[in-house]
Design a protein around this motif. Structure first.
Motif, PDB file in Angstrom:
ATOM      1  N   ILE A  75       0.830  -1.204   0.000  1.00  0.00           N
ATOM      2  CA  ILE A  75       0.000   0.000   0.000  1.00  0.00           C
ATOM      3  C   ILE A  75       0.861   1.251   0.000  1.00  0.00           C
ATOM      4  CG2 ILE A  75      -1.638   1.353   1.365  1.00  0.00           C
ATOM      5  CD1 ILE A  75      -2.810  -1.334   2.318  1.00  0.00           C
ATOM      6  N   LEU A  76       1.875   1.290   0.865  1.00  0.00           N
ATOM      7  CA  LEU A  76       2.729   2.472   0.965  1.00  0.00           C
ATOM      8  C   LEU A  76       3.545   2.700  -0.302  1.00  0.00           C
ATOM      9  CD1 LEU A  76       4.091   2.338   4.624  1.00  0.00           C
ATOM     10  CD2 LEU A  76       2.562   4.038   3.644  1.00  0.00           C
ATOM     11  N   SER A  77       4.136   1.627  -0.842  1.00  0.00           N
ATOM     12  CA  SER A  77       5.015   1.798  -2.001  1.00  0.00           C
ATOM     13  C   SER A  77       4.259   2.135  -3.275  1.00  0.00           C
ATOM     14  CB  SER A  77       5.856   0.530  -2.218  1.00  0.00           C
ATOM     15  OG  SER A  77       5.031  -0.579  -2.468  1.00  0.00           O
ATOM     16  N   ALA A  78       2.928   2.001  -3.250  1.00  0.00           N
ATOM     17  CA  ALA A  78       2.140   2.446  -4.402  1.00  0.00           C
ATOM     18  C   ALA A  78       2.139   3.957  -4.517  1.00  0.00           C
ATOM     19  CB  ALA A  78       0.699   1.931  -4.279  1.00  0.00           C
ATOM     20  N   PHE A  79       2.425   4.649  -3.407  1.00  0.00           N
ATOM     21  CA  PHE A  79       2.381   6.118  -3.401  1.00  0.00           C
ATOM     22  C   PHE A  79       3.689   6.754  -2.946  1.00  0.00           C
ATOM     23  CE2 PHE A  79      -1.914   4.510  -2.592  1.00  0.00           C
ATOM     24  CZ  PHE A  79      -2.601   5.098  -3.643  1.00  0.00           C
ATOM     25  N   MET A  80       4.600   5.963  -2.403  1.00  0.00           N
ATOM     26  CA  MET A  80       5.880   6.459  -1.927  1.00  0.00           C
ATOM     27  C   MET A  80       7.014   5.805  -2.693  1.00  0.00           C
ATOM     28  SD  MET A  80       5.460   6.446   2.241  1.00  0.00           S
ATOM     29  CE  MET A  80       7.250   6.529   2.435  1.00  0.00           C
ATOM     30  N   SER A  81       8.182   6.398  -2.577  1.00  0.00           N
ATOM     31  CA  SER A  81       9.382   5.753  -3.101  1.00  0.00           C
ATOM     32  C   SER A  81       9.542   4.382  -2.455  1.00  0.00           C
ATOM     33  CB  SER A  81      10.611   6.623  -2.799  1.00  0.00           C
ATOM     34  OG  SER A  81      11.787   5.874  -2.831  1.00  0.00           O
ATOM     35  N   ASN A  82       9.872   3.373  -3.258  1.00  0.00           N
ATOM     36  CA  ASN A  82      10.061   2.027  -2.723  1.00  0.00           C
ATOM     37  C   ASN A  82      11.112   2.016  -1.620  1.00  0.00           C
ATOM     38  OD1 ASN A  82       9.820   0.566  -6.063  1.00  0.00           O
ATOM     39  ND2 ASN A  82       8.227   1.287  -4.703  1.00  0.00           N
ATOM     40  N   ALA A  83      12.217   2.728  -1.849  1.00  0.00           N
ATOM     41  CA  ALA A  83      13.297   2.754  -0.863  1.00  0.00           C
ATOM     42  C   ALA A  83      12.848   3.443   0.424  1.00  0.00           C
ATOM     43  CB  ALA A  83      14.518   3.471  -1.448  1.00  0.00           C
ATOM     44  N   ALA A  84      12.073   4.523   0.302  1.00  0.00           N
ATOM     45  CA  ALA A  84      11.584   5.216   1.493  1.00  0.00           C
ATOM     46  C   ALA A  84      10.654   4.318   2.299  1.00  0.00           C
ATOM     47  CB  ALA A  84      10.867   6.501   1.098  1.00  0.00           C
ATOM     48  N   THR A  85       9.849   3.528   1.615  1.00  0.00           N
ATOM     49  CA  THR A  85       8.953   2.598   2.301  1.00  0.00           C
ATOM     50  C   THR A  85       9.740   1.583   3.116  1.00  0.00           C
ATOM     51  OG1 THR A  85       7.331   2.820   0.515  1.00  0.00           O
ATOM     52  CG2 THR A  85       7.086   0.942   1.972  1.00  0.00           C
ATOM     53  N   VAL A  86      10.787   1.029   2.508  1.00  0.00           N
ATOM     54  CA  VAL A  86      11.624   0.061   3.235  1.00  0.00           C
ATOM     55  C   VAL A  86      12.316   0.735   4.410  1.00  0.00           C
ATOM     56  CG1 VAL A  86      13.648  -1.444   3.057  1.00  0.00           C
ATOM     57  CG2 VAL A  86      11.956  -1.412   1.227  1.00  0.00           C
ATOM     58  N   ALA A  87      12.788   1.972   4.209  1.00  0.00           N
ATOM     59  CA  ALA A  87      13.480   2.679   5.289  1.00  0.00           C
ATOM     60  C   ALA A  87      12.568   2.891   6.497  1.00  0.00           C
ATOM     61  CB  ALA A  87      13.994   4.024   4.777  1.00  0.00           C
ATOM     62  N   VAL A  88      11.296   3.200   6.239  1.00  0.00           N
ATOM     63  CA  VAL A  88      10.349   3.434   7.335  1.00  0.00           C
ATOM     64  C   VAL A  88      10.044   2.145   8.088  1.00  0.00           C
ATOM     65  CG1 VAL A  88       7.952   4.049   7.854  1.00  0.00           C
ATOM     66  CG2 VAL A  88       9.294   5.482   6.317  1.00  0.00           C
ATOM     67  N   LEU A  89       9.855   1.050   7.351  1.00  0.00           N
ATOM     68  CA  LEU A  89       9.374  -0.181   7.977  1.00  0.00           C
ATOM     69  C   LEU A  89      10.481  -1.141   8.400  1.00  0.00           C
ATOM     70  CD1 LEU A  89       6.245  -0.872   5.787  1.00  0.00           C
ATOM     71  CD2 LEU A  89       6.268  -0.407   8.212  1.00  0.00           C
TER      72      LEU A  89
END
Length: 603
Positions: free
Chosen positions: A105-119
Motif C-alpha cells: 500500500i505504501l510503495s504504491a504512493f511512496m518511493s520504494n526505498a523510502a517505504t523500506v526505510a520506514v518499515l
C-alpha cells in the motif's frame, strides 16, 4: 539501418557497459549521452538532445519523490507501521501477510526505498518480539516494496515514463490506477508465492547492520523503565504554574521531573507544544511529566495542580506528536566530565530533557541532575526532532541511537490532503500529473509536512539524471529505425508463438536492462520497441507498454538489482545465493501473471 542508427546503437551498448561496470558514476555517463548524440549528429537539434530536462515525466518523478518524503516525515507511513505492529501477533505467516500488505500500500504512493526505510526497524522489532530471525521477514519486505510499485502510475519511475511515451505517441497516457488492473494480481500472486513457497527457502539467520541494531524510541522507553513513570498534571485556575514560565516553575531544578510535552486546547482542537524555558503555562494546559511519583505528587501539591492518569498508550501519544527520544553517551574527552547536568545548563544549551541516566548496569534511581557525569554514562534524551538532530555534531555527546523515527502525526492529515491534490486532478481529467504532482509537492513544503531545507535530500538525483540522459537516446533509437529493427526481429522470431512470446521477450529485455542499468533506462529504451511490436500482433500499445513497465520492476534475483534489495541484505544477513533462490521463483510468478494478463486484456 542508417549511419546514425549505428551511432545510436553504439552509444547504447557503451552506456550499458558503463552502467553495469560502474567504472564511471552513473549520472555522469547518463548526462554524457545527450552530448555524444548531438556531437555525432544522431540527435541534431539541441532542443531534442536536451528534451529530458523539460520532460513532464521527469518533473512528475521529482515531485513524487517529495510527495513520498512528505508522507514519511508527517507520520502517515509510521501510523500504518504502528497498526501493523499492534495487529501482527507472533505468527510468522500473519506477520508476513500484514507486513507485505502494508508495504504494498505504501510503495504504491511512496518511493520504494523510502517505504523500506520506514518499515525496516519496525519489521526487525516484530521479528525479535516473535522470536524470529530478521532474515525470515526482511527479504519479503524488500520484495513487497518492489511489487507495490506496480499498482499506480506514480508507483515507480518506469511507470511514469511508459505513460509519458504513450501520451506523446497517441495523445493520451495511462491512468493513475490503470496499472492496478494487472498490478493487483501480480501483487497477490507474489505475496502468495512468498507465503506458500518462498518462505520455505528463507534462511534462519541473524543479520547485522543499522537496521538490525536500530533502537526504537519505544524500545528505549522500555529499557529505561519509563513507561510507568509518565504522569499528567492539569494546570487549573488556582495553580501556581498558571502564568509562570517553565524556567520560573523550577521543574527540573527544584523538582526531579522533566516536561515531555504540553497539550493546550484551542479553537481548532488540541495542540501539542514542546516547551522551552520561556514557555508560559495557561489554565487548562495538560503537562506530561516524567519522573518519580513522589516528585510529581510534591509538584502537584505545592503548586495546587491536579494530577491525572496519562491514559493508555501515553508514551505513544507523546512520541506521535513530534517528541523524539534518543540515547547518548558521554565520551572520554567530553567537556561534561565531572560536572552535573545543572552545572552545564543542559536544557538551556540543547533544548532537551534528560529523562534518565544509565550507569554501569542499570538506570540511576537517585536525583541524577546533581550527579557528576562520568565517561560511559548513557543518557535518555527527549525533545523536538530538530533539537535532537543537532546532537550529531556535538563534541560532548555521542549518539547511540538515531532520531530518524521521530514523527509528528499532527501533520498527517495535511500530508494526505497534499497527496489528494496530486492525484485527483489527473483522475478527473482536470490537469496533467506533472502539474498536479508539482502543486502537491509544493504544498507539502509550504504546509510544513516536509521541511524546506530537507526536501532536496529526498529527491533521487541519480535517477533523474539517468532519465534525462536516456530520453534523447530513446528518441534516436526510434528516429533512426533501431526500434523498428528490434521490434521486427522479435515479431519474426516469435511468429510461431504469437503475442505471448513477444510480450515475454519485452518483459525479459526490460528486466535485464533494469538489472544492468536502471528501470528508468529500460523504460525509455524499450517503450518505442514495445509500441512498434504491438501493432502487427494486434495488441494495444498500452498492453505492450504495461508489460515493459512490469518487467522494469522485476528486480528480485540479485541484491544489486534494486535499492530495496540492498537495504535489507545486510540487516538480514543475506547472501547473493539467497536472493537467487527466493527471487527466481518470484520472478517467474510475476512474469507469468504479467504476460498472461497483458495478452488477454490487450488483444
Amino acid at each position: 539501418m542508417s549511419y546514425h542508427g549505428w551511432i545510436s546503437l553504439v552509444v547504447l551498448v557503451v552506456a550499458a557497459v558503463l552502467f553495469l561496470t560502474r567504472w564511471i558514476r552513473l549520472e555522469l555517463v547518463a548526462l554524457s549521452i545527450p552530448v555524444l548524440l548531438f556531437v555525432t549528429g544522431a540527435v541534431p537539434e539541441p532542443e531534442d538532445a536536451l528534451a529530458g530536462f523539460g520532460n513532464q515525466a521527469v518533473i512528475a518523478i521529482a515531485a513524487v519523490f517529495v510527495l513520498g518524503a512528505g508522507l514519511q516525515e508527517s507520520g502517515v507511513a509510521a501510523a500504518l507501521a504502528r497498526r501493523v505492529e499492534r495487529a501482527a501477533g507472533k505468527s510468522e505467516p500473519r506477520i508476513l501477510t500484514l507486513v507485505c500488505g502494508a508495504v504494498i500500500i505504501l510503495s504504491a504512493f511512496m518511493s520504494n526505498a523510502a517505504t523500506v526505510a520506514v518499515l525496516l526497524p519496525v519489521v526487525v522489532a516484530l521479528a525479535r518480539r516473535a522470536q524470529l530471525p530478521p532474515s525470515r521477514l526482511l527479504m519479503p519486505l524488500g520484495y513487497a516494496a518492489i511489487l507495490g510499485g506496480n499498482l499506480t502510475l506514480i508507483g515507480s519511475s518506469s511507470n511514469l515514463l511508459v505513460s509519458d511515451f504513450l501520451r506523446r505517441t497517441t495523445g493520451s497516457g495511462l491512468g493513475m490506477f490503470e496499472f492496478a488492473v494487472i498490478g493487483a494480481p501480480i501483487c497477490i500472486a507474489g505475496v502468495l508465492y512468498l507465503l506458500l513457497v518462498g518462505r520455505r527457502f528463507l534462511p534462519d539467520r541473524d543479520g547485522r547492520g543499522p537496521g538490525a541494531s536500530h533502537a526504537h524510541s519505544e524500545k528505549l522507553v522500555a529499557d529505561y523503565g519509563l513507561a510507568q513513570s509518565i504522569t499528567r498534571v492539569r494546570v487549573g485556575q488556582a495553580s501556581a504554574l498558571r502564568g509562570s514560565t517553565l524556567a520560573e516553575t523550577g521543574i527540573g531544578r527544584d523538582y526531579a521531573v522533566s516536561v515531555l510535552a504540553v497539550t493546550r486546547r484551542g479553537s481548532f482542537g488540541e495542540r501539542w507544544v514542546h516547551p522551552g524555558p520561556n514557555f508560559r503555562f495557561e489554565r487548562g494546559d495538560d503537562v506530561y511529566l516524567e519522573g518519580p511519583d513522589t516528585e510529581v505528587w510534591r509538584l502537584a501539591e505545592e503548586t495546587h495542580s491536579r494530577m491525572g492518569l496519562p491514559g493508555e498508550h501515553a508514551v505513544e501519544r507523546v512520541l506521535d506528536h513530534g517528541v523524539g527520544i534518543v540515547e547518548a553517551s558521554v565520551p572520554p574527552r567530553s567537556g561534561f566530565l565531572g560536572r552535573t547536568l545543572q552545572e552545564v545548563e543542559f536544557r538551556s544549551r540543547y533544548g532537551l530533557n534528560v529523562l534518565s541516566l544509565w550507569r554501569n548496569d542499570g538506570p540511576v534511581q537517585q536525583d541524577f541532575a546533581r550527579l557528576p557525569l562520568a565517561a560511559g554514562d548513557a543518557m535518555l534524551l527527549a525533545g523536538p526532532t530538530d533539537h535532537l538532530r543537532r546532537l550529531r555534531g556535538s563534541q560532548d555527546l555521542v549518539l547511540l541511537s538515531e532520531p530518524d523515527d521521530v514523527r509528528d502525526f499532527s501533520k498527517a492529515p495535511l500530508a494526505l490532503l497534499c497527496l489528494g491534490v496530486a492525484l485527483l486532478p489527473p483522475l478527473l481529467g482536470l490537469a496533467p500529473l506533472a502539474m498536479s504532482a508539482l502543486a502537491g509537492a509544493l504544498l507539502m513544503v509550504l504546509t510544513g509536512c516536509l521541511p524546506a531545507d530537507q526536501a532536496g535530500r529526498f529527491v533521487e538525483w541519480r535517477v533523474l539524471a539517468l532519465i534525462i540522459g536516456t530520453i534523447p537516446l530513446g528518441t534516436a533509437l526510434e528516429n533512426h529505425g533501431v526500434a523498428d529493427l528490434v521490434a521486427d526481429t522479435m515479431v519474426g522470431a516469435s511468429s510461431w508463438a504469437g503475442a505471448p512470446a513477444v510480450l515475454a521477450g519485452l518483459f525479459l529485455l526490460a528486466a535485464l536492462i533494469s538489472v544492468t542499468s536502471s528501470n528508468a533506462a529500460a523504460a525509455v529504451i524499450l517503450s518505442p520497441v514495445a509500441v512498434r511490436a504491438a501493432e502487427p500482433l494486434g495488441l494495444t500499445p498500452s498492453a505492450a507498454l504495461l508489460t515493459v513497465a512490469y518487467g522494469c520492476s522485476c528486480a528480485f534475483v540479485v541484491p544489486f538489482a534494486h535499492q530495496c534489495n540492498l537495504m535489507v541484505a545486510k540487516p538480514g544477513g543475506y547472501t547473493t545465493r539467497d536472493f537467487v533462490v527466493v527471487g527466481s521463483g518470484l520472478s517467474v510468478v510475476v512474469a507469468v501473471v504479467a504476460v498472461t494478463m497483458s495478452t488477454l486484456l490487450g488483444s
